[in-house]
Design a protein around this motif. Sequence first.
Motif, PDB file in Angstrom:
ATOM      1  N   ARG A  23       4.529  -0.522  19.211  1.00  0.00           N
ATOM      2  CA  ARG A  23       5.886   0.175  19.460  1.00  0.00           C
ATOM      3  C   ARG A  23       7.045  -0.505  18.580  1.00  0.00           C
ATOM      4  O   ARG A  23       7.896   0.236  18.365  1.00  0.00           O
ATOM      5  CB  ARG A  23       6.155  -0.338  21.066  1.00  0.00           C
ATOM      6  N   LEU A  24       6.993  -1.773  18.228  1.00  0.00           N
ATOM      7  CA  LEU A  24       8.090  -2.336  17.390  1.00  0.00           C
ATOM      8  C   LEU A  24       7.926  -1.754  16.224  1.00  0.00           C
ATOM      9  O   LEU A  24       8.917  -1.639  15.652  1.00  0.00           O
ATOM     10  CB  LEU A  24       7.681  -4.094  17.755  1.00  0.00           C
ATOM     11  N   LEU A  25       6.634  -1.615  15.734  1.00  0.00           N
ATOM     12  CA  LEU A  25       6.584  -0.992  14.482  1.00  0.00           C
ATOM     13  C   LEU A  25       6.940   0.300  14.197  1.00  0.00           C
ATOM     14  O   LEU A  25       7.706   0.807  13.344  1.00  0.00           O
ATOM     15  CB  LEU A  25       5.217  -1.101  13.801  1.00  0.00           C
ATOM     16  N   VAL A  26       6.907   1.138  15.249  1.00  0.00           N
ATOM     17  CA  VAL A  26       7.214   2.659  15.544  1.00  0.00           C
ATOM     18  C   VAL A  26       8.810   2.396  15.232  1.00  0.00           C
ATOM     19  O   VAL A  26       9.534   3.321  14.564  1.00  0.00           O
ATOM     20  CB  VAL A  26       7.018   3.143  16.636  1.00  0.00           C
ATOM     21  N   LYS A  27       9.611   1.501  16.065  1.00  0.00           N
ATOM     22  CA  LYS A  27      10.956   1.412  15.919  1.00  0.00           C
ATOM     23  C   LYS A  27      11.491   1.109  14.703  1.00  0.00           C
ATOM     24  O   LYS A  27      12.761   1.129  14.302  1.00  0.00           O
ATOM     25  CB  LYS A  27      11.549   0.311  17.118  1.00  0.00           C
ATOM     26  N   GLU A  29      10.218   2.076  11.860  1.00  0.00           N
ATOM     27  CA  GLU A  29       9.822   2.895  10.866  1.00  0.00           C
ATOM     28  C   GLU A  29      11.247   3.423  10.055  1.00  0.00           C
ATOM     29  O   GLU A  29      11.887   3.673  10.310  1.00  0.00           O
ATOM     30  CB  GLU A  29       9.006   4.248  11.242  1.00  0.00           C
ATOM     31  N   PRO A  30      11.037   3.781   8.652  1.00  0.00           N
ATOM     32  CA  PRO A  30      10.031   3.574   7.725  1.00  0.00           C
ATOM     33  C   PRO A  30       9.748   2.363   6.904  1.00  0.00           C
ATOM     34  O   PRO A  30       8.864   2.319   6.241  1.00  0.00           O
ATOM     35  CB  PRO A  30      10.192   4.644   6.837  1.00  0.00           C
ATOM     36  N   ASP A  31      10.395   1.426   7.328  1.00  0.00           N
ATOM     37  CA  ASP A  31      10.496   0.314   6.505  1.00  0.00           C
ATOM     38  C   ASP A  31       9.419  -0.873   6.944  1.00  0.00           C
ATOM     39  O   ASP A  31       9.017  -1.606   6.154  1.00  0.00           O
ATOM     40  CB  ASP A  31      11.908  -0.608   6.752  1.00  0.00           C
ATOM     41  N   THR A  63      -0.655   0.472   8.760  1.00  0.00           N
ATOM     42  CA  THR A  63      -0.885   0.292   7.406  1.00  0.00           C
ATOM     43  C   THR A  63      -0.115  -0.886   6.991  1.00  0.00           C
ATOM     44  O   THR A  63       0.747  -1.372   7.628  1.00  0.00           O
ATOM     45  CB  THR A  63      -0.394   1.569   6.730  1.00  0.00           C
ATOM     46  N   THR A  64      -0.517  -1.262   5.884  1.00  0.00           N
ATOM     47  CA  THR A  64      -0.129  -2.493   5.413  1.00  0.00           C
ATOM     48  C   THR A  64       0.187  -2.205   3.696  1.00  0.00           C
ATOM     49  O   THR A  64      -0.292  -1.312   3.065  1.00  0.00           O
ATOM     50  CB  THR A  64      -1.122  -3.782   5.261  1.00  0.00           C
ATOM     51  N   SER A  70       4.570 -11.451   0.986  1.00  0.00           N
ATOM     52  CA  SER A  70       4.505 -10.828   2.577  1.00  0.00           C
ATOM     53  C   SER A  70       3.711  -9.485   2.318  1.00  0.00           C
ATOM     54  O   SER A  70       3.371  -8.734   1.624  1.00  0.00           O
ATOM     55  CB  SER A  70       5.920 -10.465   2.932  1.00  0.00           C
ATOM     56  N   ILE A  71       2.857  -9.474   3.583  1.00  0.00           N
ATOM     57  CA  ILE A  71       2.155  -8.151   3.780  1.00  0.00           C
ATOM     58  C   ILE A  71       3.325  -7.466   4.982  1.00  0.00           C
ATOM     59  O   ILE A  71       3.594  -8.088   5.991  1.00  0.00           O
ATOM     60  CB  ILE A  71       0.941  -8.454   4.578  1.00  0.00           C
ATOM     61  N   ILE A  72       3.630  -6.250   4.478  1.00  0.00           N
ATOM     62  CA  ILE A  72       4.414  -5.494   5.506  1.00  0.00           C
ATOM     63  C   ILE A  72       3.564  -4.632   6.329  1.00  0.00           C
ATOM     64  O   ILE A  72       2.814  -3.619   5.685  1.00  0.00           O
ATOM     65  CB  ILE A  72       5.454  -4.711   4.743  1.00  0.00           C
ATOM     66  N   TYR A  73       3.743  -4.579   7.595  1.00  0.00           N
ATOM     67  CA  TYR A  73       2.957  -3.661   8.477  1.00  0.00           C
ATOM     68  C   TYR A  73       3.663  -2.397   8.804  1.00  0.00           C
ATOM     69  O   TYR A  73       5.103  -2.680   9.272  1.00  0.00           O
ATOM     70  CB  TYR A  73       2.479  -4.587   9.816  1.00  0.00           C
ATOM     71  N   ARG A  74       3.406  -1.338   9.054  1.00  0.00           N
ATOM     72  CA  ARG A  74       3.953  -0.212   9.355  1.00  0.00           C
ATOM     73  C   ARG A  74       3.020   0.614  10.434  1.00  0.00           C
ATOM     74  O   ARG A  74       1.901   0.548  10.182  1.00  0.00           O
ATOM     75  CB  ARG A  74       4.173   0.883   7.998  1.00  0.00           C
ATOM     76  N   ALA A  75       3.644   1.260  11.228  1.00  0.00           N
ATOM     77  CA  ALA A  75       3.058   1.903  12.088  1.00  0.00           C
ATOM     78  C   ALA A  75       2.492   3.440  11.288  1.00  0.00           C
ATOM     79  O   ALA A  75       3.289   3.978  10.700  1.00  0.00           O
ATOM     80  CB  ALA A  75       3.814   2.671  13.225  1.00  0.00           C
ATOM     81  N   ASP A  76       1.273   3.761  11.668  1.00  0.00           N
ATOM     82  CA  ASP A  76       0.707   4.830  10.689  1.00  0.00           C
ATOM     83  C   ASP A  76       0.844   5.965  11.890  1.00  0.00           C
ATOM     84  O   ASP A  76       0.133   6.323  12.810  1.00  0.00           O
ATOM     85  CB  ASP A  76      -0.758   4.814  10.539  1.00  0.00           C
ATOM     86  N   LEU A  77       1.993   6.828  11.851  1.00  0.00           N
ATOM     87  CA  LEU A  77       2.275   7.789  12.578  1.00  0.00           C
ATOM     88  C   LEU A  77       1.315   8.880  12.741  1.00  0.00           C
ATOM     89  O   LEU A  77       1.278   9.663  13.438  1.00  0.00           O
ATOM     90  CB  LEU A  77       3.614   8.240  12.271  1.00  0.00           C
ATOM     91  N   ASP A  78       0.669   9.275  11.235  1.00  0.00           N
ATOM     92  CA  ASP A  78      -0.299  10.109  11.058  1.00  0.00           C
ATOM     93  C   ASP A  78      -1.364   9.849  11.843  1.00  0.00           C
ATOM     94  O   ASP A  78      -1.918  10.544  12.640  1.00  0.00           O
ATOM     95  CB  ASP A  78      -0.595  10.342   9.589  1.00  0.00           C
ATOM     96  N   GLY A  79      -1.873   8.640  12.042  1.00  0.00           N
ATOM     97  CA  GLY A  79      -2.970   8.178  12.907  1.00  0.00           C
ATOM     98  C   GLY A  79      -2.734   8.451  14.319  1.00  0.00           C
ATOM     99  O   GLY A  79      -3.493   8.895  14.914  1.00  0.00           O
ATOM    100  N   LEU A  80      -1.486   8.359  14.759  1.00  0.00           N
ATOM    101  CA  LEU A  80      -1.321   8.560  16.166  1.00  0.00           C
ATOM    102  C   LEU A  80      -1.222   9.829  16.351  1.00  0.00           C
ATOM    103  O   LEU A  80      -1.593  10.325  17.339  1.00  0.00           O
ATOM    104  CB  LEU A  80       0.313   8.060  16.276  1.00  0.00           C
ATOM    105  N   ARG A  81      -0.667  10.724  15.383  1.00  0.00           N
ATOM    106  CA  ARG A  81      -0.590  12.120  15.736  1.00  0.00           C
ATOM    107  C   ARG A  81      -1.955  12.960  15.721  1.00  0.00           C
ATOM    108  O   ARG A  81      -2.447  13.455  16.329  1.00  0.00           O
ATOM    109  CB  ARG A  81       0.048  12.651  14.328  1.00  0.00           C
TER     110      ARG A  81
END
Length: 118
Positions: A23-27, A29-31, A63-64, A70-81
């Motif tokens: 949920r934090l990563l979704v908030k 997005e896209p950074d 995704t990373t 640093s490794i940046i983590y992002r919510a994979d909204l396509d995966g959720l979709r």
Amino acid sequence: MDTSDAIAALAALAQPTRFDAFRLLVKHEPDGLPAGEIARVLKVPHNTMSTHLAQLQRAGLVTTERQSRSIIYRADLDGLRHVISFMLRDCCAGHPDLCAPLIADLTPCCSPREDTHA
């Protein structure tokens, strides 16, 4: 997507820290966010957070990207979709009107924000 992929994604989200991290990563997005920042915000030890993020990544929800050290983590909204689409593919046994309230609930969260400075 198949049943085992959907179950893996839902199982990954069925743990409170992973759910909160997603949920934090979704908030953010896209950074996205670095793992250390996610751990700090959620007040979780860094090594524990890395384990949780790895499980979300294996489940296709995160995704990373490496940026310098640093490794940046992002919510994979396509995966959720894909998970949501898989679950709703045969929406209400051929009666899509029964799913209309669900779709209506999802729509406002994705609408563009109004500019209050206009």
